[in-house]
Design a protein around this motif. Structure first.
Motif, short mmCIF file in Angstrom:
data_model
loop_
_atom_site.label_atom_id
_atom_site.label_comp_id
_atom_site.label_asym_id
_atom_site.label_seq_id
_atom_site.Cartn_x
_atom_site.Cartn_y
_atom_site.Cartn_z
N GLY A 143 0.82 -1.22 0.00
CA GLY A 143 0.00 0.00 0.00
C GLY A 143 0.85 1.26 0.00
O GLY A 143 0.55 2.22 -0.74
N ALA A 144 1.90 1.28 0.81
CA ALA A 144 2.78 2.45 0.85
C ALA A 144 3.51 2.63 -0.48
O ALA A 144 3.66 3.75 -0.98
N ASP A 145 3.96 1.53 -1.05
CA ASP A 145 4.63 1.56 -2.35
C ASP A 145 3.67 2.07 -3.42
O ASP A 145 4.02 2.93 -4.24
N MET A 146 2.44 1.57 -3.40
CA MET A 146 1.44 2.01 -4.38
C MET A 146 1.14 3.49 -4.21
O MET A 146 0.99 4.21 -5.20
N LYS A 147 1.06 3.96 -3.00
CA LYS A 147 0.81 5.38 -2.76
C LYS A 147 1.94 6.22 -3.36
O LYS A 147 1.68 7.24 -4.01
N GLU A 152 0.36 10.85 -7.71
CA GLU A 152 0.24 11.87 -8.76
C GLU A 152 -0.80 11.45 -9.81
O GLU A 152 -1.58 12.28 -10.27
N LEU A 153 -0.82 10.19 -10.17
CA LEU A 153 -1.81 9.68 -11.11
C LEU A 153 -3.23 9.89 -10.57
O LEU A 153 -4.12 10.37 -11.28
N LYS A 155 -4.17 12.06 -8.35
CA LYS A 155 -4.41 13.50 -8.31
C LYS A 155 -4.85 14.03 -9.67
O LYS A 155 -5.83 14.78 -9.77
N VAL A 156 -4.19 13.61 -10.72
CA VAL A 156 -4.55 14.06 -12.08
C VAL A 156 -5.92 13.52 -12.47
O VAL A 156 -6.76 14.24 -13.03
N TYR A 157 -6.17 12.25 -12.17
CA TYR A 157 -7.45 11.62 -12.47
C TYR A 157 -8.60 12.37 -11.79
O TYR A 157 -9.59 12.74 -12.44
N VAL A 158 -8.47 12.61 -10.51
CA VAL A 158 -9.52 13.29 -9.75
C VAL A 158 -9.67 14.74 -10.19
O VAL A 158 -10.79 15.24 -10.38
N SER A 159 -8.57 15.43 -10.39
CA SER A 159 -8.62 16.84 -10.82
C SER A 159 -9.31 16.99 -12.16
O SER A 159 -10.13 17.90 -12.35
N THR A 160 -8.99 16.10 -13.08
CA THR A 160 -9.62 16.15 -14.41
C THR A 160 -11.11 15.89 -14.29
O THR A 160 -11.93 16.60 -14.91
N ALA A 161 -11.49 14.89 -13.52
CA ALA A 161 -12.91 14.58 -13.34
C ALA A 161 -13.65 15.74 -12.68
O ALA A 161 -14.76 16.10 -13.11
N LEU A 162 -13.05 16.33 -11.66
CA LEU A 162 -13.70 17.45 -10.98
C LEU A 162 -13.81 18.67 -11.89
O LEU A 162 -14.83 19.38 -11.88
N ASP A 163 -12.80 18.92 -12.69
CA ASP A 163 -12.85 20.04 -13.63
C ASP A 163 -13.99 19.83 -14.62
O ASP A 163 -14.78 20.76 -14.88
#
Length: 171
Positions: A143-147, A152-153, A155-163
């Motif tokens: 989980g820590a490794d995946m985080k 960043e991935l 963050k971009v996914y969520v930001s794009t969806a929210l935009d």
């Protein structure tokens, strides 16, 4: 895209470590559909895909999105129920654009904690007790490794969806 289980002999530990270091140090690139993953992560990717472990991307994206100021702004504009619907629809429509990289990152996280043989055993119906115990004990590390690999991935996914959702929510 379909992957076969690797039948290649196990690489020595030093070779696998170098391969993983190279994968971590290389910049993120888009992989063409006909390119197969490196043998060191082939078992890990098969494990992730067979067990549908990467499917949490949409759910996790919504959890992150729903705690943002942008989400609150959308709620103010259209109400909570409509905001949830719009944001979930946007996340769902964008998920295929991010899913493959998410799965590769998760596979790399598993590959750094488990050997290809262990991953093949975990993918089997009834892994040996020592492998099953290792799996339970390594979840925090994975989980820590995946985080580290995917924040960043996400963050971009969520930001794009929210935009996109914000544009739909505004008159």
């Amino acid at each position: 895209m379909e992957y076969r289980r690797s039948t290649a002999p196990t690489l020595p530990r030093a070779t696998r470590a170098l391969a993983l270091m190279g994968a971590i140090l290389l910049p993120s690139i888009t992989v063409a559909a006909d390119v197969t993953p490196a043998p060191a992560t082939d078992s890990a990717l098969t494990f992730v895909q067979d067990r549908h472990l990467g499917e949490s991307l949409g759910w996790l994206g919504y959890q992150v999105a729903s705690h943002t100021v942008t989400f609150a702004t959308i709620v103010e504009a259209v109400g909570r129920t409509k905001a949830q619907e719009i944001v979930q629809d946007e996340l769902q429509s964008l998920q295929p654009n991010y899913q493959q990289e998410w799965d590769r990152n998760l596979a790399a996280a598993y590959a750094s904690s488990f050997s290809p043989e262990e991953l093949q055993a975990l993918d089997a119906a009834d892994p040996a007790p020592d492998v099953a115990n290792k799996f339970r004990n390594k979840q925090r590390d994975v989980g820590a490794d995946m985080k580290d690999r995917s924040s960043e991935l996400l963050k971009v996914y969520v930001s794009t969806a929210l935009d996109n959702a914000l544009k739909k929510a505004k008159p």
